[in-house]
Design an enzyme around this catalytic site. Structure first.
Site, short mmCIF file in Angstrom:
data_model
loop_
_atom_site.label_atom_id
_atom_site.label_comp_id
_atom_site.label_asym_id
_atom_site.label_seq_id
_atom_site.Cartn_x
_atom_site.Cartn_y
_atom_site.Cartn_z
CE1 TYR A 194 -0.05 3.27 13.43
CE2 TYR A 194 -2.07 4.17 12.50
CZ TYR A 194 -0.77 3.72 12.35
OH TYR A 194 -0.20 3.69 11.11
NE ARG A 229 -3.41 2.52 2.49
CZ ARG A 229 -3.44 3.41 3.50
NH1 ARG A 229 -2.86 3.14 4.65
NH2 ARG A 229 -4.07 4.55 3.37
CD GLU A 243 -5.13 7.41 9.54
OE1 GLU A 243 -4.67 8.49 9.96
OE2 GLU A 243 -4.72 6.32 9.95
CG HIS A 253 -1.48 9.03 3.20
ND1 HIS A 253 -1.49 7.68 3.49
CD2 HIS A 253 -1.16 9.64 4.37
CE1 HIS A 253 -1.19 7.49 4.77
NE2 HIS A 253 -0.97 8.67 5.32
CG ASN A 309 -5.42 3.22 8.30
OD1 ASN A 309 -5.52 2.21 7.62
ND2 ASN A 309 -5.05 4.38 7.79
CD GLU A 318 -1.79 4.11 7.91
OE1 GLU A 318 -1.52 4.57 9.05
OE2 GLU A 318 -2.01 4.83 6.92
#
Ligand code: BGC
Ligand code: BGC
Length: 453
Positions: free
Chosen positions: A295, A78, A167, A122, A293, A354
């Site tokens: 985290y 990606r 995002e 992005h 994504n 991600e």
């Protein structure tokens, strides 16, 4: 308990990057300026004044980077396409040298047996579009659709699946509400028209990509939101935050409606940005895959400042990454199950686009990264075992790179980059990920479920 080796046959292993974070070559071959060039040059905007001018010099060193990916055994890569490299003023004339770079990169990936998974946006908006209001201007959505068409017409013969946006939550909140990312606006909730225009851009582009027989995904930054206590006030604050961070960017696409943002003081038409028919333009094309994504989870309490709808509070008693983010792998499992529960049959297959963590450069071997990836992949395997359709995992990131407002300080790479010499050195986590991919493929080959290469 199922673990990462139990992930299904055909599960796609990948790594992710983004153009401004790795390419460099910002003034070469006709690339136009982006909002990140402008923002990074602003005194005090980025730690130590770092810019993406050179980054990982991937623009010139991509053959070496593709070789690293091949040795890892990646199924997919990606990356993002730089809009200002292809359309230097965001609209109008196409830059042939910019398109030629992506031709070379895509051909090198295919030659290495790696499926390219491009993201169209992005965060590096052409500065010329920002000069006309950027994502606050509805017209930017239409310029994005034109740009998507240029890219699909050039690369669609070799790339089956496309991600429109990365995002939009982080871009809207950091870039337009708080001003900690480019373009640096501090509009608080009045930033939200930028969210709607990005979603409109997604919808317009998705429909054009579908017309060309291509699959479309959207990569959202998602976080499970937990109230700090069982009190009704904390629960209401958590709902308000969940609407802003998660549902605002996923409900219109999957359900065809915006969540209730009244607790944030945001009117139903998002300050006049939503026009009749818009939500249908966002929803109707459908989504072939949701990019997640992840985290960390988020803990929310009732506001201490009456002007704000919530407080974000620390999660106690868990390890934290070098960036200071809490490490709670089971939150990923909860997030994935939660998506299935909330969206039901409206949820397309998920790809983790991600997931990763920053580790101090001096930590060698980078065991905290290995532990982080292992635990999060186990969480993915458990969600799959509990019935969630998850097709692949792209770790963030292949290389240490330009970490936005943190400059070169946060190192998320499987591969160490010495930014003075551009020397690449695979870390312990690189070897670990390579061995995991090989072990997973070997297990399924042995079971006769996939044909070994
Ligand atoms: C992460 C969030 C984090 C935020 C703050 C985002 O990219 O996904 O989890 O809290 O950045 O820097
Ligand atoms: C972004 C990446 C970023 C990573 C770590 C995500 O929010 O998509 O560009 O480097 O998190 O902060």
């Amino acid at each position: 308990m199922p673990d990462r080796l139990d992930l299904p046959p055909g599960f796609r292993w990948g790594a992710a990057t983004a153009a401004y974070q790795i390419e460099g070559a910002v003034d070469e071959d006709g690339r136009g300026p982006s909002v990140w060039d402008t923002f990074a040059a602003r005194p005090g905007a980025v730690r130590d004044g770092h810019t993406g001018a050179t980054a990982c010099d991937h623009y010139h060193r991509y053959p070496e980077d593709v070789a690293l990916m091949k040795d890892l055994g990646l199924d997919g890569y990606r990356f993002s396409l730089s809009w200002p490299r292809v359309l230097p003023t965001g609209a109008g004339a196409v830059n042939p040298a910019g398109l030629a770079f992506y031709d070379r990169l895509v051909d090198a990936l295919l030659e290495a047996g790696i499926t390219p998974l491009p993201t169209l946006f992005h965060w590096d908006l052409p500065q010329a579009l920002e000069d006309h209001g950027g994502w606050l201007n509805r017209d930017t959505a239409y310029r994005f659709a034109d740009y998507a068409t240029v890219m699909a017409d050039r690369l669609g013969d070799r790339i089956p699946t496309w991600i429109t946006l990365n995002e939009p939550f982080v871009h809207t909140v950091f870039g337009y509400a708080l001003g900690t990312h480019a373009p640096g606006h501090t509009l608080m909730f009045e930033a939200l028209p930028a969210a709607h225009h990005q979603l409109l851009a997604h919808g317009l582009a998705a429909s054009l990509l579908h017309d060309r027989g291509l699959e479309v995904m959207l990569s959202n930054n998602l976080t499970p939101v937990e109230p700090a206590s069982p009190s009704a006030e904390d629960a209401a604050a958590a709902r308000a935050y969940d609407a802003l961070h998660n549902r605002l960017f996923t409900d219109p696409v999957l359900l065809g409606r915006y969540p209730d943002l009244s607790a944030l003081g945001v009117p139903d038409d998002i300050f006049g940005a939503i026009r009749p028919g818009d939500v249908d333009l966002i929803h109707a094309p459908g989504l072939d895959g949701l990019g997640v994504n992840f985290y960390n989870p988020t803990r929310v309490a009732a506001p201490s400042d009456p002007d704000l709808p919530f407080d974000l509070v620390a999660i106690p008693d868990v390890p934290h990454t070098a960036f200071g983010w809490p490490v709670v792998p089971d939150a990923l499992r909860q997030l994935l199950l939660g998506l299935r529960d909330v969206y039901g049959t409206a949820l397309p297959p998920i790809t983790i686009t991600e997931n990763g963590c920053s580790v101090e450069e001096s930590t060698d071997p980078d065991q905290p990264r290995i532990d982080y990836l292992a635990a999060h992949l186990d969480a993915v395997a458990q969600a799959v075992a509990e019935g969630v359709d998850i097709r692949g995992y792209y770790t963030w990131s292949l290389l240490d790179n330009y970490e936005w407002a943190e400059g070169y300080h946060q190192r998320f790479g499987l591969v160490h980059v010495d930014f003075a010499t551009q020397r690449r050195t695979p870390k312990a986590s690189y070897a670990w990920y390579r061995d995991l991919i090989a072990a997973h493929k070997a297990r399924h080959a042995k079971q006769g479920l996939v044909t070994p290469l």
